[in-house]
Design an enzyme around this catalytic site. Structure first.
Site, PDB file in Angstrom:
ATOM      1  N   ARG A  71       0.851  -1.197   0.000  1.00 12.13           N
ATOM      2  CA  ARG A  71       0.000   0.000   0.000  1.00 12.13           C
ATOM      3  C   ARG A  71       0.888   1.249   0.000  1.00 12.13           C
ATOM      4  O   ARG A  71       0.667   2.179   0.735  1.00 12.13           O
ATOM      5  CB  ARG A  71      -0.924  -0.030   1.223  1.00 12.13           C
ATOM      6  N   ARG A 170     -15.013  -2.788   4.295  1.00  8.06           N
ATOM      7  CA  ARG A 170     -14.653  -1.598   5.085  1.00  8.06           C
ATOM      8  C   ARG A 170     -15.760  -0.554   5.059  1.00  8.06           C
ATOM      9  O   ARG A 170     -16.275  -0.150   6.089  1.00  8.06           O
ATOM     10  CB  ARG A 170     -13.364  -1.010   4.501  1.00  8.06           C
TER      11      ARG A 170
END
Ligand code: F6P
Length: 343
Positions: A71, A170
């Protein structure tokens, strides 16, 4: 034409099918394929691997990504933009195909604005990228979660217990919703629709009155309850490399609350990364393959700043700007389908 391929963000089943398809299509068109290791970080590290027919052989059914992922956000690094442009120019990449989720498509858009020839391929098990009907990885994750619900059902029924399954998701509850409908869950709780623990208790007690001494609840990890008691202490919040809170644990919170308030025995299972690993489903392999091939065609036609997408079973391309910014979440109508069974 020299194409750099990278996978960025959380991995998901089907990534290798995309990489394989890109390399095969590039070979057909006489293009060179270079694998960039570990997402955008690979450009900073100058970590590359030449890809040919042999090193993508036998990977269509393999989970994860042979390129590795991270990421890593280039534009958040000091002089990140200059480093990125400089290193890409030095390698003589004519185009980059970035396979990633929402965060990675944001980076792809900024890179495109900075002058890079970038094409995007959407991926995430969460299925929350706008402009595409489905993302590969989602179907596999739903299959795994549904199997988990089926397994929890038999043990819940035998022990007269309430079983909670926490799945990923999420901001969007797609996995919870689809697996909950497919697995016959008695309640599905997702981030899009705020719930109170007392609403869940109403469902449980109505089932109890019907003689149903067990229940199955599916909850997406990003779900929030109104209750103050669920507020986390600041020091308990861990962040990932994109600066987002690492989720997990809401199922246990709910199980504790149900037991405390009712005395019913309640157990939580956090499915976690099991739903993101392993073999992709046939659907995800086919979708990944179609997207991969299309992305090379996009490069060939110089359709940069755009993302390949699935719309009404056709592969199309849309500007990055249409895909980012607003997540694709579960709408009320679809949630109402699941709600029919909350009784
Ligand atoms: O972004 C996809 C996702 O699967 C989310 O649902 C989840 O919160 C996140 O990845 C977890 O990823 P990791 O464990 O790699 O931080």
């Amino acid at each position: 034409m020299k194409i750099g391929i990278l996978t960025s963000g959380g991995d998901c089943p089907g990534l290798n099918a995309v990489i394989r398809a890109i390399v095969r299509k590039s070979d057909q068109l006489g293009f060179e394929s270079i694998g960039i290791k570990n997402g955008w970080k690979g450009i900073f590290d100058e970590s590359y691997e030449k890809l040919d027919l042999n090193n993508v052989a036998g990977i269509v059914n393999k989970g994860g990504t042979i390129l590795g992922t991270s990421r890593f956000s280039p534009f958040e690094k000091k002089k990140g933009k200059d480093i990125l442009l400089h290193k890409i120019a030095r390698e003589n990449f004519d185009a980059i195909i970035a396979i990633g989720g929402d965060g990675s498509m944001h980076i792809a858009q900024i890179a495109f604005e900075a002058g890079l020839n970038v094409v995007g391929v959407p991926k995430t098990i969460d299925n929350d990228i706008s402009g595409t009907d489905y993302t590969f990885g989602f179907d596999t994750a739903v299959g795994i979660a549904t199997e988990a619900i089926d397994r929890l059902h038999t043990t819940a029924e035998s022990h007269h217990r309430i079983m909670i399954l926490e799945v990923m998701g999420r901001h969007a509850g797609w996995i919870a919703l689809y697996s909950g409908i497919a697995g016959g869950a008695d309640a599905v709780l997702i981030p899009e629709f705020k719930t109170k623990v007392s609403d869940v208790l109403k469902i449980l007690s109505s089932r109890f009155k019907r003689g149903k001494l067990f229940s199955i609840i599916v909850i997406a990890e990003g779900t929030k309850f109104d209750e103050k008691s669920m507020a986390k202490r600041k020091e308990d919040i861990k962040l990932d490399d994109f600066g987002r809170e690492r989720l997990g644990g809401i199922g246990n919170y709910l199980a504790d609350e149900i037991e405390r308030r009712t005395g019913f025995e309640c157990r939580a299972t956090v499915l976690g990364h099991v739903q993101r690993g392993g073999m992709p489903s046939a659907f995800d392999r086919v979708l990944g393959t179609r997207l991969g091939i299309y992305s090379v065609e996009m490069v060939n036609e110089k359709k940069f700043g755009r993302m390949a997408a699935l719309q009404a079973n056709e592969i199309v391309d849309i500007p990055f700007t249409e895909a980012i910014g607003k997540l694709k979440t579960v709408d009320k109508e679809l949630y109402e389908v699941a709600q029919v069974f909350f009784k």
